[in-house]
Design a protein around this motif. Structure first.
Motif: not given
Length: 419
Positions: A75-77, A139-140, A146-151, A341-346
């Motif tokens: 994924i290009p991020t 996968i994280w 992507t969700t952080a950037a969309l927010g 949330i996703f960042a802490m899981i990662w």
């Protein structure tokens, strides 16, 4: 032609389509005064054309994203070029969603320039596909980034609407102390945007001229056993070195305006392989941005806000206030999921802890707390209009520092996002 090569062409096409869409938005709103037809019909017609062209730009941008993903196999991020292009694409997605809700193309007047600036800023960084480092191979990465950037993209739309509100309601005939203070900070906001533009122009100008400077820097490292080792690193500049790295030697410097050596040395507390280069970049950004701002002020002979203000006539400020709030309200839960949330899981998977006070983590938390306060004041205290718009503008300044300042200036575990 490979997928990666095709993605580069699609990216360039998206940039030009965004530029054309912005021009059509300007014609729609600034040109309605000189239209021989009904001004409302003129605005709707050109606004519709502008939205169609911007949508074509978004389609091209999506083609860039997916073909680069297919061509690179990831994924290009994963670096600043890819992340900033994804952020620009997310802003256009957020704008399209807000447009679908309100059917008001006026926001494109500011959303498109913001997208164009971010796309141009992304192009400053190396565009080669880079292999993922182990910490990113998860996968994280996809769900967190992507969700952080969309927010953050919805925050950008809220910023654009908030800035438009301030330009719409600002009274430039108000000579009181409070009036002058408000005009100053609004003008400073526009100046700050121009400084970013100045950075982009300066980098491309000197890069196009083939400018290079190189320094060598020795660093002494003492490990936990007290063993001392010395390493030598080379630092490359693409902008004339006003500042050189602390405690470094010149390898080669191309003369610029007759000057063939740095004017100053970076402060000792900025000791680091890239610290001097980053300080040099900041100084050049300010120089170029100030020069552009000065030329614009000389041409218009008035503050830039006062130049833009008449173009806002006929725009309902309550619409702008509502769009700004709704965009931030949509972006806040998305940002909460992605950046926290996703960042802490990662972080737990990659580094074995949910929270470590890394600079990027701290500033993500500051961003979240600020927008939490924004929503609290908006819903509980009734802060609408002027106060709400100022908070929307300040909030996105914090977002930009989290994205750019932390990645490129403050060292930390997220330093891989820089160049």
């Amino acid at each position: 032609m490979s997928y990666v090569e095709f993605s580069s062409d699609a990216f360039l096409a998206a940039f030009f389509l965004y530029c054309f869409a912005f021009m059509f938005y300007v014609i729609a709103f600034a040109g309605k005064k000189w239209s021989n037809r009904d001004p409302i019909a003129h605005q709707k017609r050109w606004g519709r054309i502008a939205f169609i062209v911007s949508s074509a730009g978004l389609a091209s941008h999506l083609a860039f994203f997916f073909t680069r993903w297919i061509g690179s196999g990831q994924i290009p991020t994963s670096n600043m070029y890819e992340f900033m292009t994804f952020l620009a694409m997310s802003i256009m997605i957020a704008y399209t969603i807000v447009y679908a809700i309100y059917r008001k193309p006026l926001l494109g007047v500011f959303a498109l320039p913001l997208t164009i600036i971010i796309v141009a800023y992304a192009a400053v960084f190396p565009q080669e596909v880079q292999p993922l480092i182990p910490a990113l191979d998860s996968i994280w990465l996809k769900v967190h980034v992507t969700t952080a950037a969309l927010g953050e993209a919805f925050f950008a739309v809220g910023f654009a609407a908030g800035l438009m509100y301030l330009l719409r309601v600002m009274d430039y005939n108000d000579k009181t102390k409070n009036g002058r203070r408000a005009q100053f900070w609004l003008e400073f906001t526009l100046y700050s945007i121009i400084v970013i533009v100045g950075f982009i122009i300066a980098v491309f100008a000197f890069r196009g001229a083939g400018y290079e400077a190189e320094f060598t820097q020795e660093k002494v490292i003492i490990d936990s056993r007290g063993v001392q080792t010395e390493t030598t690193s080379n630092v490359h500049y693409t902008l004339p070195p006003i500042f050189k790295p602390y405690n470094s030697e010149i390898v080669s410097v191309q003369p610029f305006l007759g000057v063939d050596k740095p004017l100053f040395e970076a402060p000792s507390w900025m000791n680091g392989i890239n610290a001097g280069r980053k300080l040099n970049t900041v100084v050049w950004s300010i120089i170029a941005g100030t020069l552009i701002y000065g030329l614009l002020r000389l041409a218009f002979r008035k503050p830039l806000g006062a130049v833009i203000h008449p173009m806002m006539d006929g725009i309902d400020p309550e619409d702008l206030d509502e769009i700004s709030y709704r965009a931030i309200a949509i972006g806040f839960p998305v940002f909460t999921l992605g950046a926290l949330i996703f960042a802490m899981i990662w972080a737990e998977i990659a580094w074995g802890r949910f929270w470590g006070w890394d600079p990027k983590e701290v500033w993500a938390l500051i961003t979240w707390l600020f927008y939490s306060a924004y929503l609290h004041f908006r819903l509980s205290r009734g802060w609408q209009g002027l106060r709400s718009s100022w908070l929307a503008v300040i909030g996105f300044v914090i977002v930009l520092f989290t994205l750019i300042g932390v990645n490129l200036i403050i060292a930390g575990l997220h330093s891989y996002s820089g160049v």
